[in-house]
Design an enzyme around this catalytic site. Structure first.
Site, PDB file in Angstrom:
ATOM      1  N   ASP A   1     -26.345  22.897  34.257  1.00 15.50           N
ATOM      2  CA  ASP A   1     -25.153  23.117  33.436  1.00 15.50           C
ATOM      3  C   ASP A   1     -24.809  24.600  33.292  1.00 15.50           C
ATOM      4  O   ASP A   1     -23.633  24.960  33.256  1.00 15.50           O
ATOM      5  CB  ASP A   1     -25.390  22.502  32.044  1.00 15.50           C
ATOM      6  CG  ASP A   1     -24.126  22.475  31.202  1.00 15.50           C
ATOM      7  OD1 ASP A   1     -23.106  21.964  31.700  1.00 15.50           O
ATOM      8  OD2 ASP A   1     -24.153  22.960  30.051  1.00 15.50           O
TER       9      ASP A   1
ATOM     10  N   LYS B   1     -13.276  35.113  32.798  1.00 13.86           N
ATOM     11  CA  LYS B   1     -13.311  35.862  31.539  1.00 13.86           C
ATOM     12  C   LYS B   1     -13.075  37.342  31.833  1.00 13.86           C
ATOM     13  O   LYS B   1     -13.707  37.902  32.734  1.00 13.86           O
ATOM     14  CB  LYS B   1     -14.661  35.674  30.841  1.00 13.86           C
ATOM     15  CG  LYS B   1     -14.899  34.244  30.360  1.00 13.86           C
ATOM     16  CD  LYS B   1     -16.248  34.124  29.668  1.00 13.86           C
ATOM     17  CE  LYS B   1     -16.645  32.678  29.436  1.00 13.86           C
ATOM     18  NZ  LYS B   1     -16.063  32.044  28.271  1.00 13.86           N
TER      19      LYS B   1
ATOM     20  N   ARG C   1      -7.089   7.100  37.055  1.00 13.85           N
ATOM     21  CA  ARG C   1      -7.242   5.655  37.310  1.00 13.85           C
ATOM     22  C   ARG C   1      -6.267   4.811  36.493  1.00 13.85           C
ATOM     23  O   ARG C   1      -5.736   3.828  36.979  1.00 13.85           O
ATOM     24  CB  ARG C   1      -8.648   5.224  36.920  1.00 13.85           C
ATOM     25  CG  ARG C   1      -9.668   5.658  37.924  1.00 13.85           C
ATOM     26  CD  ARG C   1     -11.031   5.251  37.453  1.00 13.85           C
ATOM     27  NE  ARG C   1     -11.919   5.170  38.589  1.00 13.85           N
ATOM     28  CZ  ARG C   1     -12.956   4.361  38.648  1.00 13.85           C
ATOM     29  NH1 ARG C   1     -13.250   3.580  37.653  1.00 13.85           N
ATOM     30  NH2 ARG C   1     -13.713   4.348  39.721  1.00 13.85           N
TER      31      ARG C   1
ATOM     32  N   LYS D   1     -16.648  22.795  38.450  1.00 13.55           N
ATOM     33  CA  LYS D   1     -18.112  22.705  38.462  1.00 13.55           C
ATOM     34  C   LYS D   1     -18.551  21.413  37.778  1.00 13.55           C
ATOM     35  O   LYS D   1     -17.773  20.925  36.962  1.00 13.55           O
ATOM     36  CB  LYS D   1     -18.702  23.942  37.796  1.00 13.55           C
ATOM     37  CG  LYS D   1     -18.996  23.772  36.285  1.00 13.55           C
ATOM     38  CD  LYS D   1     -19.885  24.829  35.760  1.00 13.55           C
ATOM     39  CE  LYS D   1     -21.093  24.287  35.075  1.00 13.55           C
ATOM     40  NZ  LYS D   1     -20.898  23.576  33.821  1.00 13.55           N
TER      41      LYS D   1
ATOM     42  N   HIS E   1     -15.775  28.984  35.379  1.00 12.78           N
ATOM     43  CA  HIS E   1     -14.796  29.597  34.474  1.00 12.78           C
ATOM     44  C   HIS E   1     -15.285  30.937  33.897  1.00 12.78           C
ATOM     45  O   HIS E   1     -14.489  31.725  33.424  1.00 12.78           O
ATOM     46  CB  HIS E   1     -14.361  28.624  33.370  1.00 12.78           C
ATOM     47  CG  HIS E   1     -15.347  28.482  32.249  1.00 12.78           C
ATOM     48  ND1 HIS E   1     -16.427  27.649  32.322  1.00 12.78           N
ATOM     49  CD2 HIS E   1     -15.421  29.067  31.035  1.00 12.78           C
ATOM     50  CE1 HIS E   1     -17.117  27.728  31.194  1.00 12.78           C
ATOM     51  NE2 HIS E   1     -16.521  28.590  30.392  1.00 12.78           N
TER      52      HIS E   1
ATOM     53  N   LYS F   1     -28.670  25.788  23.943  1.00 11.90           N
ATOM     54  CA  LYS F   1     -27.727  25.199  22.991  1.00 11.90           C
ATOM     55  C   LYS F   1     -28.389  25.168  21.627  1.00 11.90           C
ATOM     56  O   LYS F   1     -29.599  25.207  21.513  1.00 11.90           O
ATOM     57  CB  LYS F   1     -27.349  23.792  23.431  1.00 11.90           C
ATOM     58  CG  LYS F   1     -26.564  23.808  24.744  1.00 11.90           C
ATOM     59  CD  LYS F   1     -25.657  22.622  24.867  1.00 11.90           C
ATOM     60  CE  LYS F   1     -24.821  22.680  26.123  1.00 11.90           C
ATOM     61  NZ  LYS F   1     -23.659  23.562  26.018  1.00 11.90           N
TER      62      LYS F   1
ATOM     63  N   HIS G   1     -23.153  29.800  35.714  1.00 15.77           N
ATOM     64  CA  HIS G   1     -22.700  30.921  34.889  1.00 15.77           C
ATOM     65  C   HIS G   1     -23.697  32.085  34.867  1.00 15.77           C
ATOM     66  O   HIS G   1     -23.325  33.239  35.065  1.00 15.77           O
ATOM     67  CB  HIS G   1     -22.444  30.467  33.452  1.00 15.77           C
ATOM     68  CG  HIS G   1     -21.490  29.301  33.351  1.00 15.77           C
ATOM     69  ND1 HIS G   1     -20.427  29.142  34.197  1.00 15.77           N
ATOM     70  CD2 HIS G   1     -21.443  28.250  32.500  1.00 15.77           C
ATOM     71  CE1 HIS G   1     -19.761  28.035  33.861  1.00 15.77           C
ATOM     72  NE2 HIS G   1     -20.363  27.479  32.845  1.00 15.77           N
TER      73      HIS G   1
HETATM   74  C1  BG6 Z   1     -19.653  24.804  30.548  1.00 14.95           C
HETATM   75  C2  BG6 Z   1     -20.870  23.979  30.220  1.00 14.95           C
HETATM   76  O1  BG6 Z   1     -19.586  25.056  31.927  1.00 14.95           O
HETATM   77  O2  BG6 Z   1     -19.733  26.058  29.864  1.00 14.95           O
HETATM   78  C3  BG6 Z   1     -20.971  23.767  28.717  1.00 14.95           C
HETATM   79  O3  BG6 Z   1     -20.767  22.719  30.866  1.00 14.95           O
HETATM   80  C4  BG6 Z   1     -20.949  25.104  27.999  1.00 14.95           C
HETATM   81  O4  BG6 Z   1     -22.158  23.053  28.399  1.00 14.95           O
HETATM   82  C5  BG6 Z   1     -19.760  25.939  28.448  1.00 14.95           C
HETATM   83  O5  BG6 Z   1     -20.871  24.835  26.601  1.00 14.95           O
HETATM   84  C6  BG6 Z   1     -19.841  27.346  27.882  1.00 14.95           C
HETATM   85  O6  BG6 Z   1     -18.630  28.001  28.142  1.00 14.95           O
HETATM   86  P1  BG6 Z   1     -18.087  29.137  27.167  1.00 14.95           P
HETATM   87  O7  BG6 Z   1     -16.858  29.643  27.847  1.00 14.95           O
HETATM   88  O8  BG6 Z   1     -17.814  28.467  25.845  1.00 14.95           O
HETATM   89  O9  BG6 Z   1     -19.173  30.150  27.071  1.00 14.95           O
END
Ligand code: BG6
Length: 502
Positions: A247, A194, A57, A160, A190, A348, A252
């Protein structure tokens, strides 16, 4: 291509992919700065070629974007005297303000002019690093400006979270498919980038030894844990609306579960693998909230420091009920897994950072050493395969041996493999994913049907208010005590802080 200055290579392995333009929407955001730009830069240093156009933006120019990129790379520890020249010759910026039709037209013209200047053939990556609420209008803007087609290929990359429930994900998929075919769409999770996660496929399907015991006959249970020490950092705004299920669990952890549970695909192709993963999600028994524990962190100590509670974080209401921890018991109703519980757990502010999968095997059918157990001369545990995805990537196989003592005694020992010992440092997940995008390999990206199957599975947990109580847990612990009602003996990694786990 043209004459842009190549960065100094820093890895012996050359990256080869077609020259292209890499257009990033949301180019001034946190993710781009922390992950995307450093990963792109590392790829360029190992021989890749791309010209980058940042779009956002803000009404700034190329110079400001280049300064931001330089800063990001330095923060990521990339120090190279050719960086500045490279940024000057291969990075551009285009502001789109409120993103009206004229702004998207201007982006198209800018892309065409950069392609002409650099002698590019019209292959384009369009990367949406945007908050979910901006996806729909951006996709519409792209389509209306004709940016879904190009002289070469166009690949649309979507970060995501993809939607925030089943209905919104369906809506987004429909909108994406109005302009792009599924083979053009790369939905990022992501975790799939890995190396250790990809290795789950190799581990299972290249080692017949494990595949032959990978079933309900031999496996008693599977535990998947993604424990993080960090809190929500400065993302209160996003996180309080999302919570742990959106999240982490829906994406994941669901991905890890499907890779552990999927059948052997007929071929090592993106379609074949993604089809098998969808079948797993479709076979999970509908969630029973009795098998769910939710939690939210309270103040505590981590790394020797006092940390505040979730409710005291910036942009979080002081009476928020958003869960930051979840533990679930799932059942997969198919022939391979009937009766084997899958336990998923993530949170967390936990005692330590650790992502791992524990596969516990069934005990011997006849306990020959029963008398030793009664005598307390057994310090053994069931056979377990512990796959550590991060940190200290590798795996351990736990088995019993006879201790060389006078009295007959059993103890548990481990066979241990560590990636670092064999291969040194592993590449960042984003680098792996970027190479796949540019080379057109969708294996590590999430298919539209997969994303919908996963939202549908976890839908009961998204109710507001949450369907089960959200228990408080100390920062630096392993989550609420109630977790023990699901599984009394979770295998916790040792905390790396003296003050953890109160
Ligand atoms: C992200 C989440 O997708 O993955 C975060 O939004 C999280 O909250 C993160 O901390 C964890 O990724 P990694 O690669 O550090 O395990």
């Amino acid at each position: 291509m043209s004459d842009e200055k190549a960065l100094k290579p820093d890895t012996p392995e050359e990256v080869r992919f077609p020259d292209h333009i890499f257009v990033i929407f949301g180019a001034t955001g946190d993710l781009v700065e922390r992950k995307l730009l450093p990963a792109l830069c590392r790829l360029m240093r190992s021989g890749g070629r791309s010209v980058i156009l940042g779009v956002a933006r803000a009404d700034t120019g190329d110079a400001e974007f280049r300064a931001l990129a330089l800063d990001a790379m330095k923060k990521a520890g990339i120090d190279d005297e050719s960086l500045e020249d490279w940024c000057a010759e291969a990075m551009y910026y285009q502001g789109i303000g409120e993103g009206d039709a004229a702004a998207f037209e201007a982006v198209r013209r800018r892309i065409e002019s950069i392609e002409a200047d650099h002698g590019l053939g019209g292959d384009r990556v369009i990367y949406l690093a945007l908050p979910p609420k901006a996806f729909a209008s951006t996709i519409y803007g792209l389509g209306a400006a004709g940016l879904n087609v190009a002289p070469g290929w166009v690949r649309l990359v979507v970060e995501k979270p993809f939607g925030d429930d089943l209905e919104s994900a369906r809506g987004l998929n429909a909108q994406v498919h109005q302009y792009f075919t599924e083979s053009q769409v790369y939905r990022i999770d992501h975790y799939l980038g890995k190396q250790t996660v990809q290795n789950l496929l190799v581990f299972r399907f290249s080692n017949a030894l494990f595949e032959s015991v990978w079933n309900r006959e031999r496996i008693e249970r599977v535990e998947i844990t993604v424990a993080e020490k960090i809190g929500i950092e400065d993302r209160g705004h996003y996180y309080d609306g999302a919570g742990v299920v959106r999240d982490m669990i829906q994406n994941h952890l669901a991905q890890l579960m499907t890779l552990v549970a999927m059948e052997v695909p007929p071929a090592f192709t993106a379609d074949a693998i993604r089809r098998e993963k969808i079948k797993v999600l479709d076979s999970v028994r509908p969630l029973n909230v009795e098998g769910v524990v939710l939690g939210q962190y309270t103040a505590g100590r981590l790394g020797g420091e006092a940390v505040q509670s979730y409710r005291a974080e910036a942009d979080v209401p002081s009476d928020s009920d958003t869960p930051t921890f979840a533990a679930l018991r799932l059942s997969i109703d198919n022939w391979r897994w009937q009766g084997v519980p899958f336990f998923l757990r993530t949170g967390k502010r936990m005692a330590t950072r650790c992502t791992r999968i524990v596969v516990r095997f069934r005990g011997a059918p006849v306990q020959l050493f029963e008398s030793l157990v009664q005598d307390g001369r057994v310090d053994a545990s069931p056979n377990e395969l512990v796959i550590t995805l991060q940190p200290d990537e590798g795996f351990d196989l736990l088995f019993d041996v006879k201790a060389p003592t006078e009295s007959f005694k059993l103890v548990a020992q481990r066979l241990r493999f560590r990636y670092a010992d064999a291969f040194g440092q592993l590449p960042d997940a984003y680098e792996t994913l970027l190479i796949d995008i540019v080379t057109g390999d969708q294996t590590l990206f999430v298919h539209a049907d997969e994303v919908e199957a996963s939202w549908s599975l976890f839908a009961p947990l998204l109710a507001d208010p949450p369907p089960v109580p959200v228990h408080p847990y100390w920062s630096g612990s392993w989550g609420p005590e109630a977790t023990r009602s699901l599984l009394a003996t979770w295998l916790d990694a040792p905390a790396d802080d003296e003050d953890a786990a109160k």
